[in-house]
Design a protein around this motif. Structure first.
Motif, PDB file in Angstrom:
ATOM      1  N   PHE A   4       0.824  -1.215   0.000  1.00 28.89           N
ATOM      2  CA  PHE A   4       0.000   0.000   0.000  1.00 28.89           C
ATOM      3  C   PHE A   4       0.855   1.259   0.000  1.00 28.89           C
ATOM      4  N   VAL A   5       2.080   1.177   0.526  1.00 32.90           N
ATOM      5  CA  VAL A   5       2.985   2.324   0.460  1.00 32.90           C
ATOM      6  C   VAL A   5       3.462   2.522  -0.970  1.00 32.90           C
ATOM      7  N   LYS A   6       3.825   1.426  -1.647  1.00 36.98           N
ATOM      8  CA  LYS A   6       4.236   1.527  -3.052  1.00 36.98           C
ATOM      9  C   LYS A   6       3.129   2.114  -3.916  1.00 36.98           C
ATOM     10  N   LYS A   7       1.899   1.744  -3.621  1.00 40.54           N
ATOM     11  CA  LYS A   7       0.771   2.145  -4.466  1.00 40.54           C
ATOM     12  C   LYS A   7       0.329   3.581  -4.202  1.00 40.54           C
ATOM     13  N   PHE A   8       0.356   4.015  -2.947  1.00 43.66           N
ATOM     14  CA  PHE A   8      -0.303   5.269  -2.601  1.00 43.66           C
ATOM     15  C   PHE A   8       0.638   6.422  -2.214  1.00 43.66           C
ATOM     16  N   VAL A   9       1.933   6.148  -2.027  1.00 40.90           N
ATOM     17  CA  VAL A   9       2.836   7.188  -1.514  1.00 40.90           C
ATOM     18  C   VAL A   9       3.834   7.606  -2.589  1.00 40.90           C
TER      19      VAL A   9
END
Length: 350
Positions: free
Chosen positions: A269-274
């Motif tokens: 989710f960090v790779k996708k959203f940040v």
């Protein structure tokens, strides 16, 4: 070394001072409660940042008493206070001060004299900081970081203690100048001020529409506050606590720095959203704020719960989300919540 520091902090005279100042902080919060209905978490976060020598950015819609909160907090301390209303035509010299040409009536000679601006106060309220151009916003950078200002090549030291407490309106963005990420990073906390609940809103209406007005007593003075700040620095943080803070900060970054291997798998989710994660200053703020929270809660050491409790205000303005997050309604607070849920707690005391 940690045991030596903890032993030093536990000395009777030091603990007596810590207890006295801790009681003072609790009394200060109670005094602020006479004026400010609810918002106890916000007030406590403000106290924590002040104890940790940090600056705060308060974000909330109009009418939530952000300005009143800061003014009330200042009233409860025997500190100098100034308020600057940031506007599009505000100049840097309007904040820092300027040199004026002055004539000596005795000799007839002329010389320049520096006239202090409103930033020369212990507590500076920068009201609606996003309504002034970047040049004027930048005038705060040196003051916040170096605790001094430079005018005409001359450095002028700011008073100690010194705090910038800024407010920002998240709506009505027309004609505003969003703070650059580099300047937001100067703020230890980004504090969200939310709407009160129904009972609190009733009490606000009741208190503000009557003839009786509460008054705040001065509880803490400058020397007391400086002593408390020194005690905060003496609170020991174990290696596992500092490594937890470092891993939490590093987990906010979607990719490791160039030429460096990742210390662990980056959450999907960090790779996708940040787009950009927090920098090293975030880790420093986490530990300092956690130390202040430990001391305020009558503990002589930092627990992981202290770090987790201050994670949101420390990280929410340092985690920059992307278009995917905007499309899916994912906020920095949600990213932080997910990270705290999956972070390992290696080495925690039993």
């Amino acid at each position: 070394m940690s045991n030596e520091i903890e032993s030093e902090l536990a000395e009777p005279d030091v603990m007596e001072t810590a207890d006295r100042l801790r009681v003072g902080c609790r009394k200060l919060l109670a005094e602020c409660g006479k004026i400010i209905v609810g918002q106890s978490d916000v007030l406590e976060q403000l106290i924590l940042a002040i104890l940790a020598r940090g600056h705060c950015l308060l974000v909330g819609v109009p009418g939530l008493a952000k300005t009143l909160m800061i003014r009330t907090l200042a009233d409860g301390m025997n500190l100098t206070f100034s308020r600057v209303q940031f506007t599009p035509d505000l100049m840097p010299s309007d904040i820092t001060g300027t040199d004026i040409l002055q004539e000596d009536k005795t000799t007839g000679g002329r010389s320049f004299r520096f006239v202090h601006g409103p930033i020369f106060a212990n507590i500076v309220l920068a009201d609606e900081i996003n309504r002034t151009p970047p040049k004027t916003q930048a005038a705060l950078l040196e003051a916040m970081q170096e605790r001094q200002v430079t005018v005409a090549g001359v450095r002028h030291k700011l008073p100690d203690p010194f705090f910038v407490l800024a407010t920002q309106n998240p709506i009505e963005q027309e004609g505003t100048y969003p703070l650059p990420e580099a300047q937001q990073d100067r703020f230890m906390f980004n504090i969200r001020v939310d709407y009160p609940d129904e009972d609190e809103e009733y009490r606000i209406i009741e208190a503000t529409t009557s003839a009786t007005k509460a008054r705040v007593e001065q509880i803490i003075n400058g020397p007391d506050l400086i002593a408390m700040q020194q005690l905060v620095l003496q609170v020991p943080a174990a290696e596992y606590v500092m490594r937890y803070a470092a891993r939490l900060v590093r987990a906010t970054r979607p990719t490791p720095p160039a030429g460096e291997a990742a210390s662990g798998p980056v959450p999907d989710f960090v790779k996708k959203f940040v787009s950009w994660g927090a920098g090293p200053r975030a880790g420093q703020s986490l530990i300092l704020a956690a130390k202040a929270r430990a001391l305020l809660n009558s503990r002589t050491y930092v627990a992981l719960e202290d770090v987790k409790a201050v994670a949101a205000p420390v990280l929410r303005h340092r985690v920059i989300t992307n278009y995917n997050a905007e499309a899916d309604g994912i906020t920095p607070d949600e990213i932080i919540r997910r990270l705290l849920a999956i972070m390992p707690r290696d080495g925690e005391k039993s």
